[in-house]
Design a protein around this motif. Structure first.
Motif, PDB file in Angstrom:
ATOM      1  N   GLN A   1       0.761  -1.380  -0.004  1.00  0.00           N
ATOM      2  CA  GLN A   1       0.191   0.010  -0.007  1.00  0.00           C
ATOM      3  C   GLN A   1       0.903   1.333  -0.070  1.00  0.00           C
ATOM      4  OE1 GLN A   1      -1.040  -2.520   1.725  1.00  0.00           O
ATOM      5  NE2 GLN A   1      -2.512  -3.289   0.629  1.00  0.00           N
TER       6      GLN A   1
ATOM      7  N   SER B   1       1.990   1.892  -3.422  1.00  0.00           N
ATOM      8  CA  SER B   1       0.827   2.311  -4.388  1.00  0.00           C
ATOM      9  C   SER B   1       0.675   3.724  -4.104  1.00  0.00           C
ATOM     10  CB  SER B   1      -0.397   1.461  -4.067  1.00  0.00           C
ATOM     11  OG  SER B   1      -1.386   1.864  -4.710  1.00  0.00           O
TER      12      SER B   1
ATOM     13  N   ARG C   1      -9.121   8.397  -5.381  1.00  0.00           N
ATOM     14  CA  ARG C   1      -9.650   7.416  -6.298  1.00  0.00           C
ATOM     15  C   ARG C   1      -8.666   6.251  -6.044  1.00  0.00           C
ATOM     16  NH1 ARG C   1      -9.243  12.013  -9.446  1.00  0.00           N
ATOM     17  NH2 ARG C   1      -6.903  11.918 -10.084  1.00  0.00           N
ATOM     18  N   LEU C   2      -7.533   6.608  -5.586  1.00  0.00           N
ATOM     19  CA  LEU C   2      -6.680   5.128  -5.239  1.00  0.00           C
ATOM     20  C   LEU C   2      -7.292   4.523  -4.459  1.00  0.00           C
ATOM     21  CD1 LEU C   2      -4.075   3.720  -5.838  1.00  0.00           C
ATOM     22  CD2 LEU C   2      -2.897   5.012  -4.617  1.00  0.00           C
ATOM     23  N   CYS C   3      -7.889   5.086  -3.312  1.00  0.00           N
ATOM     24  CA  CYS C   3      -8.484   4.470  -2.142  1.00  0.00           C
ATOM     25  C   CYS C   3      -9.720   3.537  -2.638  1.00  0.00           C
ATOM     26  CB  CYS C   3      -9.051   5.372  -0.979  1.00  0.00           C
ATOM     27  SG  CYS C   3      -7.260   5.899  -0.385  1.00  0.00           S
ATOM     28  N   GLU C   4     -10.638   4.051  -3.633  1.00  0.00           N
ATOM     29  CA  GLU C   4     -11.651   3.549  -4.241  1.00  0.00           C
ATOM     30  C   GLU C   4     -11.340   2.253  -4.862  1.00  0.00           C
ATOM     31  OE1 GLU C   4     -13.997   6.339  -6.394  1.00  0.00           O
ATOM     32  OE2 GLU C   4     -14.343   7.533  -4.717  1.00  0.00           O
ATOM     33  N   GLU C   5      -9.942   2.432  -5.683  1.00  0.00           N
ATOM     34  CA  GLU C   5      -9.540   1.084  -6.501  1.00  0.00           C
ATOM     35  C   GLU C   5      -9.124   0.048  -5.705  1.00  0.00           C
ATOM     36  OE1 GLU C   5      -6.734   2.723  -8.995  1.00  0.00           O
ATOM     37  OE2 GLU C   5      -8.296   4.025  -9.960  1.00  0.00           O
ATOM     38  N   ASP C   6      -8.321   0.429  -4.375  1.00  0.00           N
ATOM     39  CA  ASP C   6      -8.035  -0.378  -3.159  1.00  0.00           C
ATOM     40  C   ASP C   6      -8.525  -0.268  -1.988  1.00  0.00           C
ATOM     41  OD1 ASP C   6      -6.226  -1.881  -1.617  1.00  0.00           O
ATOM     42  OD2 ASP C   6      -4.392  -1.129  -2.279  1.00  0.00           O
ATOM     43  N   PRO C   7      -9.609  -0.786  -1.515  1.00  0.00           N
ATOM     44  CA  PRO C   7     -10.342  -0.481  -0.403  1.00  0.00           C
ATOM     45  C   PRO C   7      -9.400  -0.752   0.807  1.00  0.00           C
ATOM     46  CG  PRO C   7     -11.856  -1.664  -1.792  1.00  0.00           C
ATOM     47  CD  PRO C   7     -10.481  -1.662  -2.515  1.00  0.00           C
TER      48      PRO C   7
END
Length: 151
Positions: free
Chosen positions: A15, A18, A108-114
């Motif tokens: 994470q 990322s 946006r990244l957090c939405e892709e990687d909960p």
């Protein structure tokens, strides 16, 4: 008192890697106003070196430092919560180098990687809790010393 959480070290390596793809290296000279209370909170920073003062404008002529931040510390959390405006100001106390993150891209990244999103929110919450505890302690010391001197 618990040790302060450092955002990047709180994230597991996948994470963190990322998130770091979104990092941009920036620097601020000493005395630079990084942001002002009430401004749009659309980014945040992780301090690499230097010192930042969080400030509160008490009167038009008087600004007080409410906290100091240094290497590894998160600068800015208002990007995570409506109305997305800074609660304090931030000023470089010394030359500062930092990683800057665009809030929209991180969200946006957090939405892709909960999983990243959950870890990030928990880490920011832990940082906020620590800062609140520290501030409470300072207020208790200040109130206690004023009360003792009034007796």
């Amino acid at each position: 008192m618990t040790k302060a959480t450092k955002l990047l070290t709180a994230l597991p390596p996948p994470q963190r890697q990322s998130l770091m793809t979104l990092a941009r290296e920036v620097s601020f000279p000493e005395d630079h106003h990084i942001f002002e209370a009430g401004g749009t909170a659309d980014r945040f920073w992780v301090i690499r070196s230097g010192a930042v003062s969080l400030t509160q404008q008490v009167t038009p002529q008087h600004r007080v430092t409410v906290a100091g931040l240094g290497s590894g510390d998160l600068l800015g959390w208002s990007w995570l919560f409506p109305p997305y405006q800074w609660d304090f100001g931030a000023e470089a106390f010394s030359p500062v180098r930092a990683y800057e993150f665009d809030a929209s891209a991180v969200l946006r990244l957090c939405e892709e990687d909960p999983q990243l999103g959950m870890i990030l929110v928990r880490s920011v919450a832990e940082i906020l809790a620590h800062r609140l505890e520290t501030t409470r302690g300072r207020l208790m010391e200040q109130y206690g010393s004023r009360r003792r001197s009034a007796l």
